[in-house]
Scaffold this motif. Sequence first.
Motif, PDB file in Angstrom:
ATOM      1  N   PRO A  11       0.827  -1.204   0.000  1.00 55.95           N
ATOM      2  CA  PRO A  11       0.000   0.000   0.000  1.00 55.95           C
ATOM      3  C   PRO A  11       0.861   1.254   0.000  1.00 55.95           C
ATOM      4  CG  PRO A  11      -0.360  -1.293   1.998  1.00 55.95           C
ATOM      5  CD  PRO A  11       0.637  -2.017   1.175  1.00 55.95           C
ATOM      6  N   ASP A  12       0.288   2.333  -0.493  1.00 54.38           N
ATOM      7  CA  ASP A  12       1.043   3.578  -0.646  1.00 54.38           C
ATOM      8  C   ASP A  12       1.496   4.149   0.694  1.00 54.38           C
ATOM      9  OD1 ASP A  12       2.117   5.593  -2.380  1.00 54.38           O
ATOM     10  OD2 ASP A  12       0.595   6.950  -1.573  1.00 54.38           O
ATOM     11  N   ASP A  13       0.862   3.796   1.780  1.00 48.81           N
ATOM     12  CA  ASP A  13       1.248   4.364   3.074  1.00 48.81           C
ATOM     13  C   ASP A  13       2.361   3.577   3.761  1.00 48.81           C
ATOM     14  OD1 ASP A  13      -0.295   2.153   3.646  1.00 48.81           O
ATOM     15  OD2 ASP A  13      -1.361   3.098   5.296  1.00 48.81           O
ATOM     16  N   GLN A  14       2.837   2.498   3.153  1.00 48.40           N
ATOM     17  CA  GLN A  14       3.944   1.727   3.708  1.00 48.40           C
ATOM     18  C   GLN A  14       5.260   2.247   3.136  1.00 48.40           C
ATOM     19  OE1 GLN A  14       3.786  -0.792   6.031  1.00 48.40           O
ATOM     20  NE2 GLN A  14       1.663  -0.089   6.180  1.00 48.40           N
ATOM     21  N   PRO A  15       6.238   2.540   3.979  1.00 49.97           N
ATOM     22  CA  PRO A  15       7.511   3.053   3.462  1.00 49.97           C
ATOM     23  C   PRO A  15       8.256   1.997   2.655  1.00 49.97           C
ATOM     24  CG  PRO A  15       7.636   2.705   5.823  1.00 49.97           C
ATOM     25  CD  PRO A  15       6.224   2.439   5.427  1.00 49.97           C
ATOM     26  N   TYR A  16       9.067   2.482   1.725  1.00 50.86           N
ATOM     27  CA  TYR A  16       9.892   1.591   0.910  1.00 50.86           C
ATOM     28  C   TYR A  16      11.037   1.020   1.733  1.00 50.86           C
ATOM     29  CZ  TYR A  16       8.322   2.532  -3.894  1.00 50.86           C
ATOM     30  OH  TYR A  16       7.626   2.583  -5.065  1.00 50.86           O
ATOM     31  N   GLU A  17      11.455  -0.165   1.378  1.00 51.90           N
ATOM     32  CA  GLU A  17      12.723  -0.705   1.844  1.00 51.90           C
ATOM     33  C   GLU A  17      13.763  -0.234   0.827  1.00 51.90           C
ATOM     34  OE1 GLU A  17      13.671  -4.939   1.349  1.00 51.90           O
ATOM     35  OE2 GLU A  17      13.871  -4.920   3.539  1.00 51.90           O
ATOM     36  N   VAL A  18      14.932   0.153   1.280  1.00 48.24           N
ATOM     37  CA  VAL A  18      15.937   0.767   0.403  1.00 48.24           C
ATOM     38  C   VAL A  18      16.283  -0.128  -0.783  1.00 48.24           C
ATOM     39  CG1 VAL A  18      18.295   1.659   0.268  1.00 48.24           C
ATOM     40  CG2 VAL A  18      16.905   2.154   2.262  1.00 48.24           C
ATOM     41  N   THR A  19      16.499  -1.411  -0.556  1.00 46.38           N
ATOM     42  CA  THR A  19      16.919  -2.289  -1.648  1.00 46.38           C
ATOM     43  C   THR A  19      15.829  -2.454  -2.705  1.00 46.38           C
ATOM     44  OG1 THR A  19      16.296  -4.209  -0.326  1.00 46.38           O
ATOM     45  CG2 THR A  19      18.617  -3.575  -0.308  1.00 46.38           C
ATOM     46  N   SER A  20      14.579  -2.575  -2.294  1.00 44.62           N
ATOM     47  CA  SER A  20      13.514  -2.716  -3.288  1.00 44.62           C
ATOM     48  C   SER A  20      13.304  -1.419  -4.053  1.00 44.62           C
ATOM     49  CB  SER A  20      12.207  -3.179  -2.632  1.00 44.62           C
ATOM     50  OG  SER A  20      11.732  -2.214  -1.726  1.00 44.62           O
ATOM     51  N   PHE A  21      13.449  -0.282  -3.371  1.00 47.11           N
ATOM     52  CA  PHE A  21      13.335   1.019  -4.038  1.00 47.11           C
ATOM     53  C   PHE A  21      14.463   1.190  -5.055  1.00 47.11           C
ATOM     54  CE2 PHE A  21      14.189   5.662  -4.069  1.00 47.11           C
ATOM     55  CZ  PHE A  21      12.967   6.100  -4.543  1.00 47.11           C
ATOM     56  N   ALA A  22      15.677   0.832  -4.659  1.00 50.70           N
ATOM     57  CA  ALA A  22      16.831   0.939  -5.563  1.00 50.70           C
ATOM     58  C   ALA A  22      16.640   0.057  -6.790  1.00 50.70           C
ATOM     59  CB  ALA A  22      18.107   0.552  -4.827  1.00 50.70           C
ATOM     60  N   ARG A  23      16.186  -1.160  -6.576  1.00 48.61           N
ATOM     61  CA  ARG A  23      15.975  -2.096  -7.678  1.00 48.61           C
ATOM     62  C   ARG A  23      14.889  -1.582  -8.635  1.00 48.61           C
ATOM     63  NH1 ARG A  23      13.873  -6.451  -5.204  1.00 48.61           N
ATOM     64  NH2 ARG A  23      15.759  -6.552  -3.962  1.00 48.61           N
ATOM     65  N   LYS A  24      13.807  -1.071  -8.071  1.00 43.58           N
ATOM     66  CA  LYS A  24      12.682  -0.600  -8.887  1.00 43.58           C
ATOM     67  C   LYS A  24      13.099   0.524  -9.823  1.00 43.58           C
ATOM     68  CE  LYS A  24       8.074   1.383  -8.621  1.00 43.58           C
ATOM     69  NZ  LYS A  24       6.967   1.775  -7.752  1.00 43.58           N
ATOM     70  N   HIS A  25      13.959   1.426  -9.336  1.00 42.94           N
ATOM     71  CA  HIS A  25      14.314   2.610 -10.120  1.00 42.94           C
ATOM     72  C   HIS A  25      15.706   2.543 -10.746  1.00 42.94           C
ATOM     73  CE1 HIS A  25      10.674   4.738  -9.083  1.00 42.94           C
ATOM     74  NE2 HIS A  25      10.834   4.330  -7.846  1.00 42.94           N
ATOM     75  N   GLY A  26      16.399   1.423 -10.559  1.00 44.62           N
ATOM     76  CA  GLY A  26      17.728   1.280 -11.153  1.00 44.62           C
ATOM     77  C   GLY A  26      18.769   2.176 -10.503  1.00 44.62           C
ATOM     78  N   LEU A  27      18.643   2.381  -9.208  1.00 41.77           N
ATOM     79  CA  LEU A  27      19.565   3.235  -8.462  1.00 41.77           C
ATOM     80  C   LEU A  27      20.519   2.378  -7.640  1.00 41.77           C
ATOM     81  CD1 LEU A  27      16.890   5.706  -7.014  1.00 41.77           C
ATOM     82  CD2 LEU A  27      18.326   6.075  -9.026  1.00 41.77           C
ATOM     83  N   THR A  28      21.646   2.966  -7.274  1.00 36.60           N
ATOM     84  CA  THR A  28      22.530   2.291  -6.329  1.00 36.60           C
ATOM     85  C   THR A  28      21.915   2.420  -4.936  1.00 36.60           C
ATOM     86  OG1 THR A  28      23.836   4.270  -5.872  1.00 36.60           O
ATOM     87  CG2 THR A  28      24.574   2.864  -7.718  1.00 36.60           C
ATOM     88  N   PRO A  30      23.304   3.565  -2.101  1.00 35.86           N
ATOM     89  CA  PRO A  30      23.522   4.873  -1.471  1.00 35.86           C
ATOM     90  C   PRO A  30      22.631   5.980  -2.059  1.00 35.86           C
ATOM     91  CG  PRO A  30      25.624   3.838  -1.931  1.00 35.86           C
ATOM     92  CD  PRO A  30      24.566   3.004  -2.602  1.00 35.86           C
ATOM     93  N   VAL A  31      22.425   5.957  -3.363  1.00 39.19           N
ATOM     94  CA  VAL A  31      21.574   6.972  -3.992  1.00 39.19           C
ATOM     95  C   VAL A  31      20.121   6.776  -3.575  1.00 39.19           C
ATOM     96  CG1 VAL A  31      20.672   7.817  -6.204  1.00 39.19           C
ATOM     97  CG2 VAL A  31      23.114   7.399  -5.932  1.00 39.19           C
ATOM     98  N   ALA A  32      19.659   5.537  -3.572  1.00 36.86           N
ATOM     99  CA  ALA A  32      18.288   5.254  -3.152  1.00 36.86           C
ATOM    100  C   ALA A  32      18.081   5.681  -1.700  1.00 36.86           C
ATOM    101  CB  ALA A  32      17.982   3.766  -3.309  1.00 36.86           C
ATOM    102  N   ASP A  33      19.055   5.412  -0.864  1.00 35.01           N
ATOM    103  CA  ASP A  33      18.971   5.808   0.537  1.00 35.01           C
ATOM    104  C   ASP A  33      18.886   7.333   0.661  1.00 35.01           C
ATOM    105  OD1 ASP A  33      18.906   5.223   3.306  1.00 35.01           O
ATOM    106  OD2 ASP A  33      21.057   5.647   3.464  1.00 35.01           O
ATOM    107  N   ALA A  34      19.665   8.047  -0.136  1.00 30.89           N
ATOM    108  CA  ALA A  34      19.646   9.510  -0.102  1.00 30.89           C
ATOM    109  C   ALA A  34      18.301  10.065  -0.560  1.00 30.89           C
ATOM    110  CB  ALA A  34      20.772  10.076  -0.967  1.00 30.89           C
ATOM    111  N   VAL A  35      17.726   9.483  -1.616  1.00 28.42           N
ATOM    112  CA  VAL A  35      16.424   9.944  -2.103  1.00 28.42           C
ATOM    113  C   VAL A  35      15.356   9.696  -1.046  1.00 28.42           C
ATOM    114  CG1 VAL A  35      14.615   9.576  -3.839  1.00 28.42           C
ATOM    115  CG2 VAL A  35      17.002   9.685  -4.549  1.00 28.42           C
ATOM    116  N   LEU A  36      15.354   8.522  -0.453  1.00 29.20           N
ATOM    117  CA  LEU A  36      14.372   8.221   0.586  1.00 29.20           C
ATOM    118  C   LEU A  36      14.568   9.111   1.813  1.00 29.20           C
ATOM    119  CD1 LEU A  36      14.249   4.333   0.358  1.00 29.20           C
ATOM    120  CD2 LEU A  36      12.516   5.955  -0.413  1.00 29.20           C
ATOM    121  N   PHE A  37      15.812   9.369   2.176  1.00 30.81           N
ATOM    122  CA  PHE A  37      16.101  10.237   3.313  1.00 30.81           C
ATOM    123  C   PHE A  37      15.615  11.655   3.044  1.00 30.81           C
ATOM    124  CE2 PHE A  37      18.875  13.241   5.522  1.00 30.81           C
ATOM    125  CZ  PHE A  37      18.677  12.842   6.835  1.00 30.81           C
ATOM    126  N   ALA A  38      15.791  12.124   1.823  1.00 31.20           N
ATOM    127  CA  ALA A  38      15.384  13.483   1.470  1.00 31.20           C
ATOM    128  C   ALA A  38      13.874  13.657   1.527  1.00 31.20           C
ATOM    129  CB  ALA A  38      15.894  13.841   0.074  1.00 31.20           C
TER     130      ALA A  38
END
Length: 68
Positions: A11-28, A30-38
């Motif tokens: 669901p949209d109200d559940q936060p992403y896990e860094v690795t799944s977010f990185a995989r989904k968007h083709g990010l490393t 550290p970059v995925a972690d920075a985007v989520l942190f921001a």
Amino acid sequence: MDYQIDIGIQPDDQPYEVTSFARKHGLTIPVADAVLFAKGPSPSRAACDTAALAFLCAVAQYARKQTR
């Protein structure tokens, strides 16, 4: 029998896990972690997806400027 199949859609109200977010968007990671942190401690998935797209567009625009 009532079986429920989990196809990995969260669901949209559940936060992403860094690795799944990185995989989904083709990010490393550290970059995925920075985007989520921001985006803050618990933003919506749609906001995080939009931030990832904005980041990728900015990187592409920067790369185009560097090749000119």
